[in-house]
Every structure is written in C-alpha cells, then in structure tokens.
Motif scaffolding. Structure first.
Motif, PDB file in Angstrom:
ATOM      1  N   LYS A 102      -0.649  25.045  -8.887  1.00  0.00           N
ATOM      2  CA  LYS A 102       0.414  24.121  -8.551  1.00  0.00           C
ATOM      3  C   LYS A 102       1.146  24.631  -7.318  1.00  0.00           C
ATOM      4  O   LYS A 102       1.384  25.823  -7.178  1.00  0.00           O
ATOM      5  N   ILE A 103       1.472  23.724  -6.437  1.00  0.00           N
ATOM      6  CA  ILE A 103       2.171  24.099  -5.215  1.00  0.00           C
ATOM      7  C   ILE A 103       3.470  23.320  -5.134  1.00  0.00           C
ATOM      8  O   ILE A 103       3.596  22.229  -5.684  1.00  0.00           O
ATOM      9  N   PRO A 104       4.473  23.869  -4.453  1.00  0.00           N
ATOM     10  CA  PRO A 104       5.695  23.089  -4.183  1.00  0.00           C
ATOM     11  C   PRO A 104       5.395  22.034  -3.123  1.00  0.00           C
ATOM     12  O   PRO A 104       5.568  22.268  -1.928  1.00  0.00           O
ATOM     13  N   ASN A 105       4.925  20.879  -3.560  1.00  0.00           N
ATOM     14  CA  ASN A 105       4.311  19.916  -2.643  1.00  0.00           C
ATOM     15  C   ASN A 105       5.305  19.150  -1.784  1.00  0.00           C
ATOM     16  O   ASN A 105       4.929  18.592  -0.761  1.00  0.00           O
ATOM     17  N   ILE A 106       6.587  19.093  -2.173  1.00  0.00           N
ATOM     18  CA  ILE A 106       7.576  18.389  -1.359  1.00  0.00           C
ATOM     19  C   ILE A 106       8.143  19.357  -0.320  1.00  0.00           C
ATOM     20  O   ILE A 106       8.664  20.416  -0.668  1.00  0.00           O
ATOM     21  N   VAL A 107       8.017  18.998   0.948  1.00  0.00           N
ATOM     22  CA  VAL A 107       8.458  19.859   2.051  1.00  0.00           C
ATOM     23  C   VAL A 107       9.526  19.122   2.858  1.00  0.00           C
ATOM     24  O   VAL A 107       9.340  17.958   3.230  1.00  0.00           O
ATOM     25  N   HIS A 108      10.634  19.805   3.091  1.00  0.00           N
ATOM     26  CA  HIS A 108      11.709  19.253   3.929  1.00  0.00           C
ATOM     27  C   HIS A 108      11.712  19.978   5.266  1.00  0.00           C
ATOM     28  O   HIS A 108      11.759  21.206   5.318  1.00  0.00           O
TER      29      HIS A 108
END
Length: 502
Positions: A102-108
C-alpha cells in the motif's frame, strides 16, 4: 478581489467541550472508514520466491510437509524478469499480478511562494533577495522575506518596516497562469489524475501505479526535481492516504519540503501538531481553543463531536471532527465541464469613461463567448457586476430570450445591464461579466434568420483563426481601442486578473 472571512466563534457553545475520550460512535466511524479504504486497496498478493517462503515460515510440524514434492498446481510461480520490469509490455497489457504493498497514493503539490518565485525566475537579479508582490498589500512574499517575518496579506508599510531591504514589484499576472499550466503539464506526465485546487495548488492520485513506480519515494523526488529543472520553481510535496493529511504534510517543511505519511501512520503524524495546521480552523478558533487548553490535534481529538458541532456549527464541526482524525472522503477530481463562466478585471485607479468601460465589457463578453463555444455550451442567464472605488458594488442578472454563446448577443444584454447599474458619478474600479444556467449547444441553422446563421459561421471562423495564430490575430473595434491601454500577448490582453491571460 479576494475576501477572507473568519467564522464567528460561539463562546457559549465552547463551554460545553468535554475533554473525555471519544465515544463509541467515533470508533465505529473510524472502523467503517478503515474498512472502506481496505476494500479499495485490496489487491492480489505478490508470490514470493520459494526459498524465501520456506525461510520465512521456518520448520513445520505438519506431517504432510515432508510427504514429497508439491503438485505443479501448488508450486508458486516465480515472476519472470519481464514481469518484474515496470515498463515491460506485461505491465501495460495488465497481465502481471498486482503489488500488495500500500502506498500513500494522494499527493499534494504546492508551489513555494508562487508569485514571488515566478518574479525571481523572470528576473534572475531578484534571486536570493526578499521580494514582495502585490498592490497595497502583500499578495506573495519570497521566503527570504518570510524568514524575516513578512506574511501574506500584510500591508506594505508594515512589511517594509519588518524587512526594509525588500524589493516590491506590482506583479506580472499574465505570466503566473502560464507557469501554473507548465507545472500541471509536468504533473500529468506522472499520472493522469491531476486536480487543480488553486493556481499553485495540485492534488494527484497515484492509485494503481505501483508497477510503474517500484520506488515510489524516488519517483516523487524525481517529480520535484523535474519541476525545478524545467520551470525554476520549487515545490513542496506531501503524500498520504487522504487529501487533508497530504496537504498538511506538504506545508510542514517548506520551502522544498517533502513528507510521506504511510498508511497507518496518520495518527502519529497528526497528534503532536498544533490545531492551526488543521484545515478549517482559523486564528480566532485556535485562540478560543487555546484558552480552554486545546492546543494540539491530539487534544482536539478528545473533544466529542456534539461539542464541536455546537461550537462551530453542524457542518464545520463535523468536518473538524473528521479531519482531526485524518478522515477525508474527498477524491481527486478530474477537470470537468464548468457550470458557470465568469471574467472580471480591476481597473487601476478607477475610471468614469463610459467608452472605455463599454470596450472592456465587450472584451469580457468575447472571452466568455469563446469559452462557451470551446466547451460546447450555451448560456441562458447573463450577469454584470461593477464595483466603485468607494467599494460600493452593484450586480444584476438577466435571462436571455434563448440560450446563446454568441458574444454579440451577450454583449447587447450586458450593455443593457450596464446602463441600469452605472447610476453613480463615482469611478468604477472593477467590471465583471458572468453567465450561468449552461446547457449543451444543440443549435440548428435558422430557416428564416440568415443573420443568425452568418453569426454562427463568423464565430467559428474567429475561433479557428485565433486558435492557430493567437487571440490578437483578430480584434473587434472596441478591442483595438483597449490595446492603447493594455499590453498584449499571444493569448489576449494583459489585464489585472490572471485568469484572463490564459
């Protein structure tokens, strides 16, 4: 003009805040949210190497384990080199097994000190120096000025008192939209799911790209470096499972910040932070909470939801309660067809010249008509807004007899509205035209109104010429008069509003 409005804090309601652990409702909500995330992230596990599998399991007491070699159907299949290669045809054809990680898929992605940074790129002599952008107040400050205490929205008098050596520039707004578009094009080469939250503010969704980017962190750092190399702008990046956590992560270590919050690390990441970092809590709310001993997000998490709703209102209280726990159901939104189109601009010093104002309204109507035709839309309602130098505003809308995207028809109605609104002998400092109630353009040729058919062909011809040679290739008469007051660039006049330079 942007107007910031602080919510009025209800002092009586905050007295009801009880610093007890959250109720069972909180746990149930968190469990349902986690379950939802798990269902979205569910993927087929990757098969490990046989030797590694045995080493990880260790000796087994199962008698069947030594009964002989396993059947071919039970033997784990080792991935080939082609399948392991994220750029191979196997990946693009979807024939490889998905990764279970699992990856932190939301990128700001947030551009650091956007306006000031663009000015430093355009004028290398400003690099490394404190730069202030704006008229009257600070619209943007370089980090050389911010490190000395200058803040956005501060008056220039106060900013120059704090930082006397700061260089003030009025701003070249026609360039800011171009740089924002350049950044966006770079982001879209990494993932097609890019949402423009503001001119210098972007959200990306990397879900499903695990095979394309085996080293996810290295890919994000490469993205950061590529933006700097191709535009000269520094960006800060935050990655998490939700928008609210990703946006907080990107703003912690600016400029050129980088922070990844892995799945399950949200609570440890948020709890020590001050409540001011949480979106939705302003300085007034934070001050009132501090008076009651609530200064960190960890302490805020202990406040029951009913107390927050009583203090901040039902909607805002619910939002704060969720985001203090890192919960955010918002998804990355792709560009969609607009529900309204508006164009407005300020006028330096104001004017009472009706000929100039008429030409400006004509130009704004042209831009709206072109945008409507670009999206294949027609408008049923048009509105006009004017603001005087004494900050008095007047606004009125009118319903068109039939939907249209012809700037001549829009202009005729806008001029009627202008005649009704411009009733004071005071200079006008802002003019804006807007259209709403959009619908799909399904116009057919008129059997008896040949003039309408000629207008239809003329508008399409203008759009074609301007699309090929630039907006300034063709001008109506009033637009030619405006060129005496404003500079031009290939995509239009250089007005005081960045969106009009797109």
């Amino acid at each position: 003009m942007d107007v910031c409005v602080e919510n009025v804090f209800t002092t009586l309601a905050i007295e009801e805040i009880n610093l007890n652990p959250a109720t069972a409702e909180e746990e149930n909500r968190r469990a349902s949210f986690d379950q939802k995330c798990k269902s979205q992230d569910k993927e087929a596990p990757r098969t490990r190497d046989t030797g590694q599998e045995a080493a990880a399991q260790g000796p087994s007491n199962d008698p069947s384990a030594s009964a002989g070699p396993a059947s071919p159907s039970d033997t784990p299949r080792t991935e080939t080199a082609a399948e392991k290669n994220p750029w191979s045809a196997w990946t693009w054809l979807g024939m490889c097994k998905n990764s279970s990680r699992k990856i932190p898929n939301i990128v700001h992605v947030d551009v650091d000190a956007f306006f000031a940074s663009v000015e430093q790129v355009l004028n290398p002599k400003l690099r490394g120096k404190p730069v202030l952008v704006g008229r009257g107040c600070v619209a943007s400050a370089s980090y050389e000025a911010k490190f000395r205490g200058v803040k956005t929205a501060m008056s220039f008098r106060e900013a120059l008192r704090i930082c006397p050596k700061a260089i003030v520039v009025p701003g070249q707004y026609e360039h800011y939209a171009d740089f924002a578009e350049r950044v966006r094009r770079i982001l879209e080469t990494y993932t097609p799911a890019v949402e423009t939250a503001a001119l210098d503010d972007f959200y990306l969704d990397f879900a499903g790209t695990e095979r394309l980017y085996p080293d996810y962190e290295a890919a994000l750092r490469r993205l950061q470096a590529e933006i700097f190399g191709r535009t000269g702008l520094n960006v800060s990046i935050g990655a998490a499972r939700t928008k609210v956590v990703a946006s907080i992560a990107s703003r912690l270590e600016r400029p050129r910040g980088f922070r990844m919050v892995g799945p399950g690390e949200e609570e440890d990441f948020l709890t020590p932070l001050p409540v001011e970092k949480l979106h939705g809590i302003g300085h007034v709310h934070a001050g009132a909470l501090a008076e009651r001993g609530i200064v960190t997000i960890e302490q805020l998490r202990q406040v029951p939801k009913p107390a927050l709703q009583a203090a901040f209102g039902e909607a805002i209280g619910q939002q704060i309660w969720e985001r203090a726990r890192g919960l955010d159901g918002r998804e990355v939104l792709l560009p969609s067809t607009p529900k309204s189109v508006s164009r407005e601009t300020t006028i330096e010093g104001g004017t009472i010249d009706t000929e100039f104002l008429g030409g400006l309204i004509e130009y704004l109507s042209e831009r709206i008509g072109s945008t409507l035709r670009e999206y294949g839309k027609q408008a049923r309602t048009i509105g006009l807004c004017i603001r005087y130098v004494d900050h008095f505003s007047a606004h009125q809308t009118m319903r068109l007899s039939q939907p249209s995207n012809d700037e001549r028809e829009l202009l005729a109605t806008a001029k009627d509205l202008f005649g009704k609104l411009f009733t004071r002998r005071v200079a006008v400092r802002l003019a804006g035209v807007s259209v709403t109630n959009l619908e799909t353009d399904k116009r057919q040729h008129e059997l008896f109104d040949t003039h309408a058919n000629r207008r239809w062909y003329l508008n399409r011809g203008l759009d074609s010429v301007r699309g090929r040679y630039g907006w300034n290739a063709v001008f109506y008469g009033k637009g030619l008069e405006l060129r005496e007051h404003y500079a031009t660039k290939p995509n239009g006049l250089v007005l005081s509003t960045p969106c009009l330079s797109r």
